[in-house]
Design a protein around this motif. Structure first.
Motif, short mmCIF file in Angstrom:
data_model
loop_
_atom_site.label_atom_id
_atom_site.label_comp_id
_atom_site.label_asym_id
_atom_site.label_seq_id
_atom_site.Cartn_x
_atom_site.Cartn_y
_atom_site.Cartn_z
N TYR A 1 -5.20 13.62 -3.35
CA TYR A 1 -3.90 12.95 -3.22
C TYR A 1 -4.05 11.45 -2.99
N HIS A 2 -3.23 10.68 -3.70
CA HIS A 2 -3.12 9.25 -3.42
C HIS A 2 -2.10 9.08 -2.29
N PRO A 3 -2.22 8.00 -1.51
CA PRO A 3 -1.28 7.84 -0.39
C PRO A 3 0.06 7.23 -0.79
N TYR A 4 0.32 7.07 -2.10
CA TYR A 4 1.49 6.29 -2.53
C TYR A 4 2.71 7.16 -2.84
N VAL A 5 3.87 6.56 -2.60
CA VAL A 5 5.15 7.16 -2.94
C VAL A 5 5.93 6.12 -3.74
N LEU A 6 6.57 6.56 -4.82
CA LEU A 6 7.39 5.67 -5.63
C LEU A 6 8.85 6.09 -5.47
N GLU B 1 -9.11 -0.29 -3.02
CA GLU B 1 -9.45 -0.85 -4.33
C GLU B 1 -10.69 -1.72 -4.22
N PHE B 2 -11.59 -1.57 -5.17
CA PHE B 2 -12.72 -2.50 -5.31
C PHE B 2 -12.64 -3.00 -6.76
N THR B 3 -12.06 -4.16 -6.95
CA THR B 3 -11.75 -4.72 -8.28
C THR B 3 -11.08 -3.66 -9.17
N ARG B 4 -11.75 -3.19 -10.24
CA ARG B 4 -11.09 -2.22 -11.14
C ARG B 4 -11.40 -0.78 -10.78
N THR B 5 -11.97 -0.56 -9.63
CA THR B 5 -12.23 0.82 -9.21
C THR B 5 -11.44 1.13 -7.94
N SER B 6 -11.17 2.40 -7.73
CA SER B 6 -10.43 2.82 -6.52
C SER B 6 -11.14 4.02 -5.89
N LEU B 7 -11.30 3.97 -4.58
CA LEU B 7 -11.88 5.08 -3.82
C LEU B 7 -10.75 5.77 -3.06
N THR B 8 -10.56 7.06 -3.33
CA THR B 8 -9.50 7.82 -2.66
C THR B 8 -10.15 8.93 -1.83
N LEU B 9 -9.73 9.05 -0.58
CA LEU B 9 -10.27 10.09 0.31
C LEU B 9 -9.13 10.88 0.93
N ASN B 10 -9.32 12.17 1.03
CA ASN B 10 -8.39 13.04 1.76
C ASN B 10 -9.18 13.78 2.83
N ALA B 11 -8.82 13.58 4.08
CA ALA B 11 -9.44 14.31 5.20
C ALA B 11 -8.37 15.22 5.78
N LEU B 12 -8.52 16.52 5.57
CA LEU B 12 -7.44 17.45 5.89
C LEU B 12 -7.84 18.46 6.96
N LEU B 13 -6.88 18.76 7.82
CA LEU B 13 -7.05 19.77 8.86
C LEU B 13 -6.10 20.92 8.53
N VAL B 14 -6.63 22.14 8.50
CA VAL B 14 -5.84 23.29 8.08
C VAL B 14 -5.78 24.30 9.23
N TYR B 15 -4.59 24.86 9.48
CA TYR B 15 -4.49 25.95 10.45
C TYR B 15 -3.91 27.17 9.74
N GLU B 16 -4.63 28.26 9.82
CA GLU B 16 -4.20 29.52 9.17
C GLU B 16 -3.81 30.52 10.24
N THR C 1 -2.51 19.41 7.30
CA THR C 1 -2.12 18.03 7.56
C THR C 1 -3.38 17.16 7.51
N GLY C 2 -3.19 15.88 7.31
CA GLY C 2 -4.37 15.02 7.26
C GLY C 2 -4.06 13.63 6.80
N VAL C 3 -5.15 12.89 6.62
CA VAL C 3 -5.06 11.47 6.30
C VAL C 3 -5.42 11.26 4.83
N LEU C 4 -4.63 10.43 4.16
CA LEU C 4 -4.91 10.05 2.78
C LEU C 4 -5.27 8.56 2.78
N PHE C 5 -6.33 8.25 2.09
CA PHE C 5 -6.87 6.88 2.13
C PHE C 5 -7.15 6.40 0.72
N GLU C 6 -6.88 5.14 0.44
CA GLU C 6 -7.30 4.58 -0.85
C GLU C 6 -7.66 3.11 -0.67
#
Lengths: 235, 119
Positions: free
Chosen positions: A32-37, A137-152, A130-135
């Motif tokens: 997931y990207h952290p963006y909303v349009l 930019e490094f010039t023309r590249t993008s690093l996206t990270l999702n760190a998620l915590l799940v409860y079942e 639930t969790g954190v979404l991170f992105e």
């Protein structure tokens, strides 16, 4: 110096999640990207096909999403699954909210958060993610990270906390073709592989996005391959 | 729960030192589906804030693949978009609803020593 500090922070975040990953199910899904349009509505179809020594598990998701504001969007899913014995049927329902915490480019990196609740069809088994979404930019590249915590929790499953970690490093080559590398960790699973995505614009806000990845499990000698594909029509 | 707390603290530590950094601002107007000015010159290697006032009665969507930005510009309202730090070059942007008229360029130039960076 500041960049070194930020990267060190990021590595700690990754380490915390990678070192304790034990999520159930198919760990390969969307990064997931952290963006909303604002004003955005979308129809989405996703599938993941996981092939290992036990057979093939096919998961399909059909979704409708709607941005409620500039910062918040919700999406509802119907999930279908074909299990190892070849039966395909309704597996469950999900509702998901994504909240953009910072404006794109405002801080050193962009942050968002995810809240998702899923219910299994025909049983009182639930999953809250639930969790954190991170992105970043490094010039023309993008690093996206999702760190998620799940409860079942539920009648037929053991109540437990789990974690998942997802990573995508993307090169924005052209709108129609953006190669990437994706990494996933879950319960007894670490996978990595190439990914490709693109976007085709139509009039106004209408656009078609596609994503595809082939993730190879690095869990030992056993075969464990996952093909994932997603098609999103935004309007 | 402890891990979640650590995550939150780390996120805050990254965010806090950015909040107090000054960002140069550049103003753009959207009128009759045209951007004024349509060319904005900004310094290389710096983050800037584009403040865009949509004077039209219809929404527009700022879009740029090279800037990696997409934002809805609500009618008769002011929006902002952070861009950069960028390398010298020309970065095109356009309005998705009126792509033939609403077009512009961000021209990123290497800043000379001692030159002010605020428009």
């Amino acid at each position: 110096m500041k960049t070194v500090y930020h990267l060190a922070t990021l590595l700690v975040l990754i380490y915390i999640n990678m070192s304790v990953s034990w999520a159930d199910g198919t760990p390969v899904d969307k990064v997931y990207h952290p963006y909303v349009l604002a004003n955005e509505r979308e129809l989405e179809w996703r599938f993941t096909s996981r092939q290992n020594d036990d057979g093939n598990v096919l998961m399909q998701k059909f979704a409708y999403g709607h941005a409620l504001s500039e910062y918040l969007t919700i999406e509802g899913y119907i999930v279908g699954e074909r299990d190892e014995v070849g039966d395909f049927g309704l597996h469950g329902y999900e509702i998901e909210a994504r909240w953009m915490l910072t404006d794109q480019g405002e801080l050193w990196a962009d942050w968002g958060t995810l809240l998702e609740i899923a219910k299994e069809q025909g049983s009182d088994n639930f999953e809250l993610t639930t969790g954190v979404l991170f992105e970043k930019e490094f010039t023309r590249t993008s690093l996206t990270l999702n760190a998620l915590l799940v409860y079942e929790w539920g009648k037929n499953i053991q109540d437990e906390f789990e974690t998942e970690f997802r990573l995508k490093y993307r090169y924005r080559y052209t709108p129609a073709f953006q190669p990437a590398i994706e990494v996933y960790t879950g319960e007894d699973f670490v996978g990595i592989g190439p990914a490709f995505m693109g976007i085709q614009r139509y009039q106004g806000q209408k656009q078609l996005k596609w994503e595809m990845a082939f993730i190879a499990g690095l869990n030992g000698d056993a075969k464990d391959h996952t093909l994932r594909f997603a098609l999103e029509y935004e309007f | 729960m402890l891990r979640l707390l650590v995550l939150i603290l780390l996120v805050n530590s990254v965010a806090c030192d950015e909040l107090f950094a000054a960002t140069a601002e550049y103003k753009i107007q959207l009128k009759g589906h045209l951007f004024y000015p349509s060319k904005i010159e900004i310094p290389a290697g710096q983050k800037v804030k584009l403040i865009i006032q949509n004077m039209d009665d219809t929404p527009e969507e700022f879009d740029s693949f090279s800037l990696n930005r997409e934002k809805v510009l609500f009618p008769n309202k002011q929006s902002f978009i952070y861009i950069g730090p960028l390398k010298p070059g020309i970065y095109d942007f356009f309005g998705e609803y009126n792509p033939n008229s609403a077009q512009g360029k961000v021209i990123v130039v290497k800043q000379k020593q001692g030159e002010p960076n605020v428009n």
